[in-house]
Write a protein that holds these residues in place. Structure first.
Motif, PDB file in Angstrom:
ATOM      1  N   LYS A  65       0.824  -1.220   0.000  1.00  0.00           N
ATOM      2  CA  LYS A  65       0.000   0.000   0.000  1.00  0.00           C
ATOM      3  C   LYS A  65       0.854   1.264   0.000  1.00  0.00           C
ATOM      4  O   LYS A  65       0.512   2.251  -0.646  1.00  0.00           O
ATOM      5  CB  LYS A  65      -0.936   0.003   1.221  1.00  0.00           C
ATOM      6  CG  LYS A  65      -2.015  -1.041   1.187  1.00  0.00           C
ATOM      7  CD  LYS A  65      -2.981  -0.888   2.340  1.00  0.00           C
ATOM      8  CE  LYS A  65      -2.332  -1.147   3.678  1.00  0.00           C
ATOM      9  NZ  LYS A  65      -1.799  -2.528   3.811  1.00  0.00           N
ATOM     10  N   SER A  66       1.967   1.245   0.751  1.00  0.00           N
ATOM     11  CA  SER A  66       2.776   2.460   0.860  1.00  0.00           C
ATOM     12  C   SER A  66       3.339   2.897  -0.487  1.00  0.00           C
ATOM     13  O   SER A  66       3.476   4.098  -0.749  1.00  0.00           O
ATOM     14  CB  SER A  66       3.904   2.263   1.877  1.00  0.00           C
ATOM     15  OG  SER A  66       4.724   1.176   1.512  1.00  0.00           O
ATOM     16  N   VAL A  82       1.312  12.548   4.735  1.00  0.00           N
ATOM     17  CA  VAL A  82       0.750  11.230   5.038  1.00  0.00           C
ATOM     18  C   VAL A  82       0.227  11.256   6.471  1.00  0.00           C
ATOM     19  O   VAL A  82       1.001  11.457   7.413  1.00  0.00           O
ATOM     20  CB  VAL A  82       1.808  10.118   4.894  1.00  0.00           C
ATOM     21  CG1 VAL A  82       1.159   8.746   5.118  1.00  0.00           C
ATOM     22  CG2 VAL A  82       2.475  10.180   3.529  1.00  0.00           C
ATOM     23  N   SER A  84      -0.936   9.456   9.661  1.00  0.00           N
ATOM     24  CA  SER A  84      -0.653   8.135  10.212  1.00  0.00           C
ATOM     25  C   SER A  84      -1.011   8.128  11.691  1.00  0.00           C
ATOM     26  O   SER A  84      -0.789   9.119  12.387  1.00  0.00           O
ATOM     27  CB  SER A  84       0.836   7.812  10.018  1.00  0.00           C
ATOM     28  OG  SER A  84       1.125   6.498  10.403  1.00  0.00           O
ATOM     29  N   GLN A  93       8.478   4.061   8.978  1.00  0.00           N
ATOM     30  CA  GLN A  93       8.421   4.321   7.549  1.00  0.00           C
ATOM     31  C   GLN A  93       9.412   5.399   7.123  1.00  0.00           C
ATOM     32  O   GLN A  93      10.029   5.309   6.066  1.00  0.00           O
ATOM     33  CB  GLN A  93       6.992   4.705   7.148  1.00  0.00           C
ATOM     34  CG  GLN A  93       6.013   3.574   7.344  1.00  0.00           C
ATOM     35  CD  GLN A  93       4.897   3.567   6.317  1.00  0.00           C
ATOM     36  OE1 GLN A  93       4.855   4.375   5.407  1.00  0.00           O
ATOM     37  NE2 GLN A  93       3.979   2.640   6.475  1.00  0.00           N
ATOM     38  N   TYR A 132       5.148  12.750   7.306  1.00  0.00           N
ATOM     39  CA  TYR A 132       4.179  11.944   8.050  1.00  0.00           C
ATOM     40  C   TYR A 132       3.724  12.734   9.273  1.00  0.00           C
ATOM     41  O   TYR A 132       4.560  13.261  10.027  1.00  0.00           O
ATOM     42  CB  TYR A 132       4.805  10.627   8.498  1.00  0.00           C
ATOM     43  CG  TYR A 132       5.024   9.642   7.376  1.00  0.00           C
ATOM     44  CD1 TYR A 132       4.199   8.533   7.224  1.00  0.00           C
ATOM     45  CD2 TYR A 132       6.061   9.821   6.460  1.00  0.00           C
ATOM     46  CE1 TYR A 132       4.390   7.626   6.195  1.00  0.00           C
ATOM     47  CE2 TYR A 132       6.264   8.917   5.419  1.00  0.00           C
ATOM     48  CZ  TYR A 132       5.427   7.824   5.293  1.00  0.00           C
ATOM     49  OH  TYR A 132       5.619   6.932   4.264  1.00  0.00           O
ATOM     50  N   ASP A 158      -3.272   6.953   5.806  1.00  0.00           N
ATOM     51  CA  ASP A 158      -2.934   5.559   6.070  1.00  0.00           C
ATOM     52  C   ASP A 158      -3.810   5.023   7.208  1.00  0.00           C
ATOM     53  O   ASP A 158      -4.283   5.788   8.039  1.00  0.00           O
ATOM     54  CB  ASP A 158      -1.460   5.459   6.446  1.00  0.00           C
ATOM     55  CG  ASP A 158      -0.889   4.066   6.206  1.00  0.00           C
ATOM     56  OD1 ASP A 158      -1.608   3.222   5.636  1.00  0.00           O
ATOM     57  OD2 ASP A 158       0.276   3.826   6.582  1.00  0.00           O
ATOM     58  N   GLU A 159      -4.000   3.701   7.239  1.00  0.00           N
ATOM     59  CA  GLU A 159      -4.873   3.065   8.241  1.00  0.00           C
ATOM     60  C   GLU A 159      -6.227   3.783   8.283  1.00  0.00           C
ATOM     61  O   GLU A 159      -6.746   4.139   9.336  1.00  0.00           O
ATOM     62  CB  GLU A 159      -4.214   3.088   9.631  1.00  0.00           C
ATOM     63  CG  GLU A 159      -2.821   2.504   9.685  1.00  0.00           C
ATOM     64  CD  GLU A 159      -2.776   0.999   9.458  1.00  0.00           C
ATOM     65  OE1 GLU A 159      -3.842   0.365   9.464  1.00  0.00           O
ATOM     66  OE2 GLU A 159      -1.672   0.467   9.277  1.00  0.00           O
ATOM     67  N   LEU A 193      -6.067   4.509   2.464  1.00  0.00           N
ATOM     68  CA  LEU A 193      -5.586   3.132   2.369  1.00  0.00           C
ATOM     69  C   LEU A 193      -5.821   2.382   3.669  1.00  0.00           C
ATOM     70  O   LEU A 193      -5.648   2.934   4.757  1.00  0.00           O
ATOM     71  CB  LEU A 193      -4.079   3.121   2.052  1.00  0.00           C
ATOM     72  CG  LEU A 193      -3.637   3.956   0.864  1.00  0.00           C
ATOM     73  CD1 LEU A 193      -2.929   5.212   1.359  1.00  0.00           C
ATOM     74  CD2 LEU A 193      -2.736   3.183  -0.071  1.00  0.00           C
ATOM     75  N   THR A 194      -6.214   1.122   3.557  1.00  0.00           N
ATOM     76  CA  THR A 194      -6.397   0.266   4.729  1.00  0.00           C
ATOM     77  C   THR A 194      -6.237  -1.187   4.313  1.00  0.00           C
ATOM     78  O   THR A 194      -6.370  -1.519   3.130  1.00  0.00           O
ATOM     79  CB  THR A 194      -7.770   0.489   5.384  1.00  0.00           C
ATOM     80  OG1 THR A 194      -7.878  -0.315   6.555  1.00  0.00           O
ATOM     81  CG2 THR A 194      -8.898   0.122   4.433  1.00  0.00           C
TER      82      THR A 194
END
Length: 658
Positions: A65-66, A82, A84, A93, A132, A158-159, A193-194
């Protein structure tokens, strides 16, 4: 130095330019990340992002995903933010990106004021390609002013399941992301994204983030490199024996053991250490300094086993975890698959084991009963409790099914799957079907008579726990049997010759089929279920599957057991035939792993930052002896070849010379 300042000598303008002058995604993938081609769905997600479209990508752990936002960030230039959820995830990361020569930094509460100012300065000066941030930092005036002035090329969340109140890791701070987006003078493409999200959670993500006509990708949830197993030991002592035996066979491998409580973490970690295992622990009750030190011991391979609650893991991108064991039953399949998925992130074979006993269900029900949410109305809270109860019910079904475990997981997430995978404990076990109607009738009759006796006497509750039912059926001579008159029941002692585990297993099956029911109190009791009357009045067989025994698999230094073959074809779900290492391959792998550890300690970085296990395996397969051949190995980009190539090439040549 670039490693320390966040200003590496590459800023994203790498690779071959297209005819329009812009760097191509494939060129960035090859030169920076060291991979010749994209994995499934990555290219289409990247194309959508580069085309200015919002994206919702649901892709399992290890699907890459990253890459879906890191490659566009380097192609687009400018600043990508990003969002997070955890400090450890950001740090991991960012550290990995800096190893690749990518200008990246993070902004969170762990930074000192001077460090925070330095990061903001680098972002404002255009040094950073990826920044991030924790969601709590988005509405800080200084940060908002920066991105308004600098502009964003891309916003990645993310997540993303953390934004959904129905998700398994809800974080209220995620619901402020949309306000941040709306405050920007020019809206960038947004990619969410997950790894695990049901349809309800996916809809919640889209609505809460305000995604505009997003490009949607829901990849296969299958992880072909993972093998799944459920064992049902008897009680805590049985669990400890099973866990210790498993870990002892893998002393040179890295693994996570998940427990449902802090006390269990302490007990299990102590037990492993007492038997000579190199284990450490992680839970929210530890001092922050100890948690961080223990986490580093695991990441840097100083300790091979991490025993932890679910507070550990989301922020860990450690690619060389070879196994994940659940000592207790997770609260849902979403939790289980996300946690189990932390094994084999680099695509190498890995194992996922669940140790299940019926007592785990009582613990899980008690934990769910204590859930409180100030942000929900009483009606919403009631709906959430019902939702949680159903998710736990499905988790119990997984733990007790005799069907293919992989198929069960995939179908839960709405994906069709074959009935046989050949790589889970159920597919590899031999079962025999037996009619247990007589024993099942005895159990149901006992529950009915206990209920009747309780109501007649009125002396105590009209139901009792599983332990008491088992003791009555087995004819226990405990004093409480006589004090309460259980010895006078017609069902007292009628299963004296039946082992306790079998009685408990049949009770579980009766609950599963709705013939019996179990309360969700701290001390759960067993009652007649809705199907009891029909069961008692019918004469249909009560057929159950009983495992005859599991074949022992040959194990390799490369990871999990090699899959058994059936019908002349590989039993895994991968399309290509897996590489079967020779003893010489395994010897070279051990030497390369030792070299990786040495280099990592010299640089004070986790070993997997150097090369993943998958890259070490590829080095053993391809055995490059020149810098040009080294660049053909997946996972070896230009920067890593420059830094580590000479040492690894020397080791390969030295090994060949004997």
């Amino acid at each position: 130095m670039a490693e320390e300042t966040g200003r590496p000598d590459e800023t994203g303008e790498t690779g071959k330019a297209s005819e329009t002058g812009r760097v191509t995604p494939l060129a960035v993938l090859g030169k920076t990340f060291g991979y010749p081609s994209f994995r499934p769905h990555q290219a289409e997600v990247i194309d959508a992002v580069l085309g200015g479209q919002d994206v919702l990508a649901v892709m399992p752990t290890s699907a890459g995903k990253s890459i879906c936002y890191q490659v566009p960030a380097l192609v687009l230039g400018g600043l990508t933010v990003v969002v997070s959820p955890l400090i450890s995830l950001m740090t991991d990361q960012v550290g990995a990106l800096r190893q690749l020569g990518v200008a990246a930094a993070c902004l969170n509460s762990s930074l000192t004021p001077a460090e925070r100012d330095s990061v903001l300065h680098d972002a404002a000066a255009g040094y950073l390609r990826l920044l991030y941030v924790a969601p709590e930092r988005l509405d800080e005036p200084g940060f908002l002013d920066l991105v308004r002035a600098q502009g964003l090329s891309l916003l990645a969340v993310d997540e993303a399941h953390c934004i959904s109140q129905w998700g398994n890791d809800f974080r209220p701070s995620y619901q402020h992301i949309r306000d941040f987006i709306d405050a920007l003078p020019q809206r960038p493409p947004v990619v969410a994204l997950t790894a695990t999200a049901t349809r309800q959670v996916r809809d919640d993500i889209e609505g809460s983030l305000g995604l505009r006509d997003p490009f949607r990708v829901v990849a296969s949830f299958d992880r072909p490199n993972l093998s799944f197993a459920v064992e049902r030991p008897s009680g805590r002592a049985g669990k400890d024996r099973a866990l210790l035996a498993f870990v002892r066979e893998r002393t040179d491998k890295s693994g996570i053991v998940y427990c449902s409580s802090r006390r269990a973490v302490e007990d299990v970690c102590d037990m492993l250490c007492q038997h000579g295992m190199t284990a450490t622990r992680y839970h929210a009750g530890l001092a922050p300094a100890e948690r961080e030190a223990n986490q580093d011991d695991f990441l840097y391979d100083r300790k091979t086993v991490m025993v932890a609650t679910n507070a550990f893991g989301m922020g860990i991108d450690k690619s060389n975890v070879n196994y994940v064991i659940h000592y207790n039953l997770p609260l849902s399949l979403e939790n289980y698959y996300q946690e189990a998925g932390r094994a084999g992130r680099d695509g190498t074979k890995a194992e996922c084991l669940l140790l299940y006993t019926p007592g785990d269900v009582h613990t899980a029900e008690f934990l769910l009963s204590k859930t409180e949410r100030d942000d929900l109305s009483p009606e919403q809270m009631e709906e959430l409790r019902a939702h949680d109860a159903e998710r736990l019910r499905q988790m119990v079904f997984y733990a007790t099914t005799t069907d293919c475990l992989r198929a069960f997981i995939l179908r839960y997430f709405g994906e069709e799957a074959p009935a046989f995978c050949g790589n889970c404990s159920n597919c590899l076990a031999e079962f025999e079907e037996t009619d247990e109607r007589t024993n099942a009738l005895k159990i149901v009759s006992c529950v009915a008579r206990v209920r009747q006796r309780c109501r007649e006497t009125g002396a105590f509750a009209d139901a009792v726990g599983v332990g008491t039912i088992v003791d009555i059926l087995r004819g226990s001579r405990a004093q409480r049997m006589f004090d309460r008159g259980w010895d006078t029941l017609s069902t007292y002692g009628i299963m004296a010759d039946v082992p306790v585990p079998k009685i408990r297993s049949l009770i579980d099956e009766l609950v599963f089929r709705g013939i019996l029911a179990r309360s969700s109190d701290k001390y759960p009791v067993v009652m007649l279920g809705g199907g009891a009357k029909g069961f008692l009045t019918s004469d249909e067989p009560f057929t159950v599957k009983v495992a005859k025994g599991k074949p022992r698999e040959k194990r390799s230094a490369w990871g999990a057991a090699r899959p058994r073959r059936s019908g002349g074809t590989t039993a895994t779900t991968t399309a290509a035939e897996p590489f079967e290492p020779t003893p010489d391959d395994e010897a070279l792998f051990a030497e390369l792993r030792a070299l990786r550890t040495k280099l990592a300690r010299e640089q004070e970085v986790p070993p997997y930052f150097i090369f993943s296990n998958a890259t070490l395996e590829a080095l053993c397969r391809q055995r490059p002896t020149t810098p040009e051949a080294l660049l053909e190995v997946p996972g070896v980009g230009a920067k890593k070849a420059e830094r580590y190539g000479e040492a690894f090439l020397e080791k390969i040549v030295e090994h060949a010379a004997g």
